[in-house]
Write an enzyme that holds these catalytic residues in place. Sequence first.
Site, PDB file in Angstrom:
ATOM      1  N   GLU A  54       0.938  -1.217   0.135  1.00 44.46           N
ATOM      2  CA  GLU A  54      -0.172   0.009   0.146  1.00 44.46           C
ATOM      3  C   GLU A  54       0.830   1.246   0.027  1.00 44.46           C
ATOM      4  O   GLU A  54       1.654   1.674   0.945  1.00 44.46           O
ATOM      5  CB  GLU A  54      -0.816   0.036   1.229  1.00 44.46           C
ATOM      6  CG  GLU A  54      -1.849   1.174   1.388  1.00 44.46           C
ATOM      7  CD  GLU A  54      -2.526   1.102   2.685  1.00 44.46           C
ATOM      8  OE1 GLU A  54      -2.891   2.433   3.126  1.00 44.46           O
ATOM      9  OE2 GLU A  54      -2.905   0.188   3.126  1.00 44.46           O
TER      10      GLU A  54
ATOM     11  N   ARG B  64       0.378  10.462   0.157  1.00 44.94           N
ATOM     12  CA  ARG B  64       0.638  11.511   1.069  1.00 44.94           C
ATOM     13  C   ARG B  64       1.528  12.617   0.473  1.00 44.94           C
ATOM     14  O   ARG B  64       2.056  13.530   1.208  1.00 44.94           O
ATOM     15  CB  ARG B  64       0.738  11.012   2.563  1.00 44.94           C
ATOM     16  CG  ARG B  64      -0.108  10.335   3.254  1.00 44.94           C
ATOM     17  CD  ARG B  64       0.118   9.700   4.570  1.00 44.94           C
ATOM     18  NE  ARG B  64      -0.881   8.873   5.044  1.00 44.94           N
ATOM     19  CZ  ARG B  64      -0.614   8.230   6.121  1.00 44.94           C
ATOM     20  NH1 ARG B  64       0.784   8.409   6.871  1.00 44.94           N
ATOM     21  NH2 ARG B  64      -1.367   7.262   6.600  1.00 44.94           N
TER      22      ARG B  64
ATOM     23  N   THR C 183      -4.682   5.993   1.699  1.00 45.66           N
ATOM     24  CA  THR C 183      -5.087   7.283   2.242  1.00 45.66           C
ATOM     25  C   THR C 183      -5.728   7.859   0.813  1.00 45.66           C
ATOM     26  O   THR C 183      -5.795   9.025   0.686  1.00 45.66           O
ATOM     27  CB  THR C 183      -3.859   8.178   2.481  1.00 45.66           C
ATOM     28  OG1 THR C 183      -3.122   7.427   3.483  1.00 45.66           O
ATOM     29  CG2 THR C 183      -4.261   9.634   3.371  1.00 45.66           C
TER      30      THR C 183
ATOM     31  N   LYS D 168     -11.089  -1.929   6.206  1.00 46.93           N
ATOM     32  CA  LYS D 168     -10.031  -1.473   7.073  1.00 46.93           C
ATOM     33  C   LYS D 168     -10.447  -0.879   8.497  1.00 46.93           C
ATOM     34  O   LYS D 168     -11.387  -0.227   8.565  1.00 46.93           O
ATOM     35  CB  LYS D 168      -9.373  -0.243   6.417  1.00 46.93           C
ATOM     36  CG  LYS D 168      -8.243   0.249   7.095  1.00 46.93           C
ATOM     37  CD  LYS D 168      -7.593   1.543   6.294  1.00 46.93           C
ATOM     38  CE  LYS D 168      -6.345   2.222   7.101  1.00 46.93           C
ATOM     39  NZ  LYS D 168      -5.677   2.991   6.385  1.00 46.93           N
TER      40      LYS D 168
END
Length: 207
Positions: free
Chosen positions: A38, A42, A66, A126
């Site tokens: 993953e 960011r 994210t 998640k």
Amino acid sequence: MTSLLDRAPVVPVVVLDDVATAVPLARALVAGGLPLIEVTLRTGAALPAIRAIADAVPDAQVGAGTVLTAGQAAAAVDAGAGFLVSPGSTDRLLDAMADCGVPFLPGVSTASEALRLLERGVTELKFFPAEAAGGTAYLKSLAGPLPQVRFCPTGGITRRSAAHYLALPNVGCVGGTWMVPPDALAAGDWNRVEQLAAEAAALAVPR
């Protein structure tokens, strides 16, 4: 198709500032037994890194984490992301991730959020932020009323605590960063990354 939660016991959660590190890092993680990677959205290097890994490391299944907006979901898949992970969810974001045609793990931290996603037919989630939201005790309490839901807890999980999460029947895998320590990433110490990945892969629990 194998569920995301069954590919490996640990999903490395990676923050990359330099695209040049993406491919050797991915190769080290795969060599250690962690093919699901993953890359969090960011930094400005995230999408190019996803593209580089998808093109150069066929044994890796690289995804985007994210994911906060519909635009990010589409851009990540266009870059080659094979799955999407969000820290939370809105109806618009859920629709966008579903429309992208790749597996996705929307984030939840409460029973009500899990029920809302169950109503949409989403059963793999998640759990974030795992430690702050109640950790293993909270997830264990959800297994009774929500046996059909499986989780990938992420957030504050360490090499030591990972095994406690993986022992729970409603946890398929965990997300973590400990196998990609910043000093090893900065030094390009891929042998160390591979060793830490192998130790994480060995945490697999027979079901």
